[in-house]
Design an enzyme around this catalytic site. Structure first.
Site, mmCIF file in Angstrom:
data_model
loop_
_atom_site.group_PDB
_atom_site.id
_atom_site.type_symbol
_atom_site.label_atom_id
_atom_site.label_comp_id
_atom_site.label_asym_id
_atom_site.label_seq_id
_atom_site.Cartn_x
_atom_site.Cartn_y
_atom_site.Cartn_z
ATOM 1 C CB SER A 1 49.371 70.819 -18.171
ATOM 2 O OG SER A 1 48.534 69.950 -18.919
ATOM 3 C CB SER B 1 38.801 68.433 -16.439
ATOM 4 O OG SER B 1 39.123 67.643 -17.064
ATOM 5 C CG HIS B 2 44.311 68.093 -19.533
ATOM 6 N ND1 HIS B 2 44.510 68.528 -17.853
ATOM 7 C CD2 HIS B 2 44.819 67.931 -20.242
ATOM 8 C CE1 HIS B 2 45.309 68.458 -17.889
ATOM 9 N NE2 HIS B 2 46.280 68.652 -19.435
ATOM 10 C CB SER B 3 37.696 65.978 -20.372
ATOM 11 O OG SER B 3 36.760 65.406 -21.212
#
Length: 126
Positions: A71, A10-12
């Site tokens: 991404s 995850s981006h987070s």
């Protein structure tokens, strides 16, 4: 018994860790590794974190990778290419719901292909 592992990309950092925590409330034995955020736990992804997650989650039956945004998918694909392994698959499914289904299926002792197909059939439209 070994299980198919799960890597959460995850981006987070918080989303990856929260998803891992949610699943581990029910499936304690399935190896789940969070690879969220950059190396500094900022928003973004880290190929190094993804590579480490692949190694940590693989306990002999392979690893399924789940991701949140574009991404993250690109970096997951690069990690798979770098790992050059047949027992790692990227799954096109929602990160929370898909990884939960995968953990349940893995917890039943299924092989990577059966777990992968169970998730794919649960979320055919992603």
């Amino acid at each position: 018994m070994s299980y198919v592992g799960i890597a959460l990309i995850s981006h987070s950092h918080k989303i990856a860790e929260g998803t891992k925590e949610l699943i581990q409330q029910v499936m304690k034995n399935v190896p789940i590794v969070a690879a969220g955020g950059t190396d500094e736990n900022e928003i973004g992804t880290s190929i190094e974190k993804i590579n480490a997650a692949l190694e940590q989650a693989n306990k002999g039956k392979g690893v399924l990778l789940f991701y949140d945004l574009g991404s993250a998918k690109m970096n997951a694909e690069m990690a798979i290419e770098m790992a050059d392994r047949e027992d790692v698959k990227l799954v096109e499914a929602p990160i929370v719901e898909g990884s939960y289904v995968a953990a349940v299926e893995s917890g039943m002792g299924k092989n990577i292909n059966d777990v992968y197909e169970a998730v794919r059939s649960s979320f055919p439209e992603k």
